[in-house]
Design an enzyme around this catalytic site. Sequence first.
Site, PDB file in Angstrom:
ATOM      1  N   GLY A 193      27.044-104.402 -68.491  1.00  0.00           N
ATOM      2  CA  GLY A 193      28.210-104.591 -69.346  1.00  0.00           C
ATOM      3  C   GLY A 193      28.564-106.063 -69.374  1.00  0.00           C
TER       4      GLY A 193
ATOM      5  N   SER B 150      22.852-107.993 -67.661  1.00  0.00           N
ATOM      6  CA  SER B 150      21.593-107.522 -68.266  1.00  0.00           C
ATOM      7  C   SER B 150      21.771-107.211 -69.752  1.00  0.00           C
ATOM      8  CB  SER B 150      21.006-106.338 -67.488  1.00  0.00           C
ATOM      9  OG  SER B 150      21.955-105.351 -67.173  1.00  0.00           O
TER      10      SER B 150
END
Length: 174
Positions: free
Chosen positions: A10, A84
Amino acid sequence: MEGFTIWLTGPSGAGKTTLAVKLAKKLREMGYKVEILDGDTIRKTLYPNLGFSKEAREMHNRIVIYMAKLLTRNGVIAIVSLISPYKRIREYARKEIGRFMEVYVYAPLEVRIKRDPKGLYAKAIRGEIRGLTGYDGVYEEPENPEVKVDSSRMTPDEEAELVIRKAKELGYLP
Protein backbone atom coordinates in the site's frame (compact mmCIF):
# COMPACT_ATOMS: atom_id res chain seq x y z
CA MET A 1 4.68 -25.40 11.60
CA GLU A 2 5.42 -24.32 8.05
CA GLY A 3 6.24 -20.68 7.61
CA PHE A 4 4.43 -18.28 5.33
CA THR A 5 4.65 -14.66 4.26
CA ILE A 6 2.09 -11.93 4.90
CA TRP A 7 2.87 -9.27 2.30
CA LEU A 8 1.49 -5.85 3.31
CA THR A 9 1.37 -3.52 0.32
CA GLY A 10 0.00 0.00 0.00
CA PRO A 11 1.09 3.61 -0.37
CA SER A 12 3.06 5.56 2.22
CA GLY A 13 0.97 6.39 5.27
CA ALA A 14 -1.68 3.73 4.63
CA GLY A 15 -0.88 1.87 7.86
CA LYS A 16 1.36 -1.02 6.79
CA THR A 17 3.89 -0.72 9.61
CA THR A 18 1.17 -0.22 12.23
CA LEU A 19 -0.58 -3.39 11.03
CA ALA A 20 2.73 -5.30 10.84
CA VAL A 21 3.53 -4.50 14.48
CA LYS A 22 0.00 -5.42 15.64
CA LEU A 23 0.02 -8.68 13.65
CA ALA A 24 3.45 -9.67 14.95
CA LYS A 25 2.34 -9.07 18.55
CA LYS A 26 -0.83 -11.16 18.16
CA LEU A 27 0.95 -14.00 16.34
CA ARG A 28 3.76 -14.11 18.93
CA GLU A 29 1.15 -14.24 21.69
CA MET A 30 -0.30 -17.27 19.85
CA GLY A 31 3.14 -18.92 20.06
CA TYR A 32 4.45 -18.40 16.52
CA LYS A 33 7.92 -17.33 15.36
CA VAL A 34 7.47 -14.04 13.54
CA GLU A 35 9.78 -11.51 11.89
CA ILE A 36 8.83 -8.13 10.45
CA LEU A 37 10.64 -7.14 7.26
CA ASP A 38 10.00 -3.40 7.09
CA GLY A 39 10.99 -1.86 3.78
CA ASP A 40 12.12 1.44 5.31
CA THR A 41 14.22 -0.25 7.99
CA ILE A 42 15.89 -2.62 5.53
CA ARG A 43 16.63 0.22 3.11
CA LYS A 44 18.11 2.47 5.85
CA THR A 45 20.17 -0.38 7.33
CA LEU A 46 21.55 -2.08 4.23
CA TYR A 47 21.69 0.56 1.48
CA PRO A 48 20.69 4.06 2.57
CA ASN A 49 21.92 5.67 -0.66
CA LEU A 50 20.04 3.39 -3.06
CA GLY A 51 17.56 5.95 -4.37
CA PHE A 52 14.01 5.49 -5.62
CA SER A 53 14.24 4.90 -9.36
CA LYS A 54 12.10 2.08 -10.74
CA GLU A 55 15.23 -0.10 -10.96
CA ALA A 56 16.29 0.71 -7.38
CA ARG A 57 12.80 -0.07 -6.07
CA GLU A 58 12.75 -3.38 -7.92
CA MET A 59 16.17 -4.34 -6.54
CA HIS A 60 15.04 -3.41 -3.02
CA ASN A 61 11.86 -5.49 -3.46
CA ARG A 62 13.83 -8.49 -4.76
CA ILE A 63 16.12 -8.40 -1.73
CA VAL A 64 13.12 -8.32 0.62
CA ILE A 65 11.50 -11.17 -1.35
CA TYR A 66 14.63 -13.26 -0.88
CA MET A 67 14.71 -12.52 2.86
CA ALA A 68 11.01 -13.45 3.21
CA LYS A 69 11.59 -16.65 1.24
CA LEU A 70 14.41 -17.69 3.60
CA LEU A 71 12.33 -17.00 6.70
CA THR A 72 9.29 -18.80 5.27
CA ARG A 73 11.39 -21.81 4.30
CA ASN A 74 12.65 -22.01 7.90
CA GLY A 75 9.25 -22.07 9.59
CA VAL A 76 8.95 -18.37 10.39
CA ILE A 77 5.98 -16.14 9.63
CA ALA A 78 7.49 -13.26 7.65
CA ILE A 79 5.45 -10.06 7.77
CA VAL A 80 6.61 -7.80 4.95
CA SER A 81 5.70 -4.11 5.19
CA LEU A 82 6.68 -2.69 1.83
CA ILE A 83 5.01 -0.27 -0.58
CA SER A 84 5.87 -2.62 -3.50
CA PRO A 85 4.10 -0.42 -6.06
CA TYR A 86 4.40 -2.72 -9.07
CA LYS A 87 2.00 -5.59 -9.66
CA ARG A 88 4.68 -7.56 -11.50
CA ILE A 89 7.04 -7.59 -8.52
CA ARG A 90 4.24 -8.66 -6.15
CA GLU A 91 3.39 -11.51 -8.54
CA TYR A 92 7.07 -12.46 -8.56
CA ALA A 93 7.05 -12.45 -4.73
CA ARG A 94 4.03 -14.77 -4.68
CA LYS A 95 5.70 -17.17 -7.14
CA GLU A 96 9.09 -17.14 -5.37
CA ILE A 97 7.83 -17.46 -1.81
CA GLY A 98 4.97 -19.89 -2.39
CA ARG A 99 3.18 -19.77 0.96
CA PHE A 100 2.10 -16.17 0.56
CA MET A 101 -0.84 -13.93 1.25
CA GLU A 102 -1.15 -10.42 -0.10
CA VAL A 103 -2.78 -7.81 2.12
CA TYR A 104 -3.68 -4.50 0.51
CA VAL A 105 -3.52 -1.80 3.18
CA TYR A 106 -5.61 1.08 1.91
CA ALA A 107 -6.41 4.58 3.17
CA PRO A 108 -7.82 7.49 1.14
CA LEU A 109 -5.31 10.12 0.01
CA GLU A 110 -6.71 12.78 2.36
CA VAL A 111 -6.20 10.43 5.33
CA ARG A 112 -2.63 9.61 4.26
CA ILE A 113 -1.87 13.34 3.88
CA LYS A 114 -3.16 13.99 7.42
CA ARG A 115 -1.13 11.11 8.88
CA ASP A 116 2.06 11.79 6.88
CA PRO A 117 4.37 10.10 9.44
CA LYS A 118 7.50 10.76 7.38
CA GLY A 119 6.56 14.22 6.09
CA LEU A 120 6.64 12.93 2.50
CA TYR A 121 3.21 14.20 1.44
CA ALA A 122 4.02 17.69 2.76
CA LYS A 123 7.21 17.68 0.67
CA ALA A 124 5.34 16.42 -2.41
CA ILE A 125 2.63 19.08 -2.02
CA ARG A 126 5.33 21.78 -1.76
CA GLY A 127 7.00 20.36 -4.88
CA GLU A 128 10.18 19.36 -3.04
CA ILE A 129 9.90 15.72 -4.12
CA ARG A 130 8.35 14.07 -7.15
CA GLY A 131 7.11 10.57 -7.81
CA LEU A 132 5.74 9.88 -4.31
CA THR A 133 3.98 6.55 -4.55
CA GLY A 134 0.25 7.04 -4.16
CA TYR A 135 0.45 10.80 -4.71
CA ASP A 136 2.05 11.66 -8.05
CA GLY A 137 3.95 8.39 -8.44
CA VAL A 138 2.84 4.99 -9.65
CA TYR A 139 1.04 2.55 -7.37
CA GLU A 140 -0.62 -0.38 -9.12
CA GLU A 141 -3.43 -1.46 -6.81
CA PRO A 142 -3.70 -5.21 -6.20
CA GLU A 143 -6.52 -6.78 -8.20
CA ASN A 144 -7.14 -9.86 -6.05
CA PRO A 145 -5.40 -9.60 -2.68
CA GLU A 146 -6.30 -12.23 -0.12
CA VAL A 147 -7.25 -9.38 2.22
CA LYS A 148 -7.97 -5.67 1.78
CA VAL A 149 -8.12 -3.44 4.84
CA ASP A 150 -9.17 0.20 4.92
CA SER A 151 -7.18 1.62 7.81
CA SER A 152 -9.38 4.73 7.86
CA ARG A 153 -12.39 2.57 8.80
CA MET A 154 -10.85 -0.24 10.87
CA THR A 155 -8.70 -0.33 13.98
CA PRO A 156 -5.32 -2.08 13.80
CA ASP A 157 -6.78 -4.82 16.04
CA GLU A 158 -9.67 -5.39 13.60
CA GLU A 159 -7.27 -5.46 10.67
CA ALA A 160 -5.00 -7.98 12.39
CA GLU A 161 -7.93 -10.24 13.30
CA LEU A 162 -9.13 -10.18 9.68
CA VAL A 163 -5.67 -11.17 8.41
CA ILE A 164 -5.35 -13.97 10.99
CA ARG A 165 -8.82 -15.31 10.06
CA LYS A 166 -7.82 -15.38 6.40
CA ALA A 167 -4.52 -17.13 7.22
CA LYS A 168 -6.57 -19.81 8.99
CA GLU A 169 -8.95 -20.10 6.00
CA LEU A 170 -5.96 -20.59 3.71
CA GLY A 171 -4.60 -23.32 5.99
CA TYR A 172 -1.49 -21.35 6.97
CA LEU A 173 -2.57 -21.32 10.63
CA PRO A 174 -4.48 -24.09 12.43
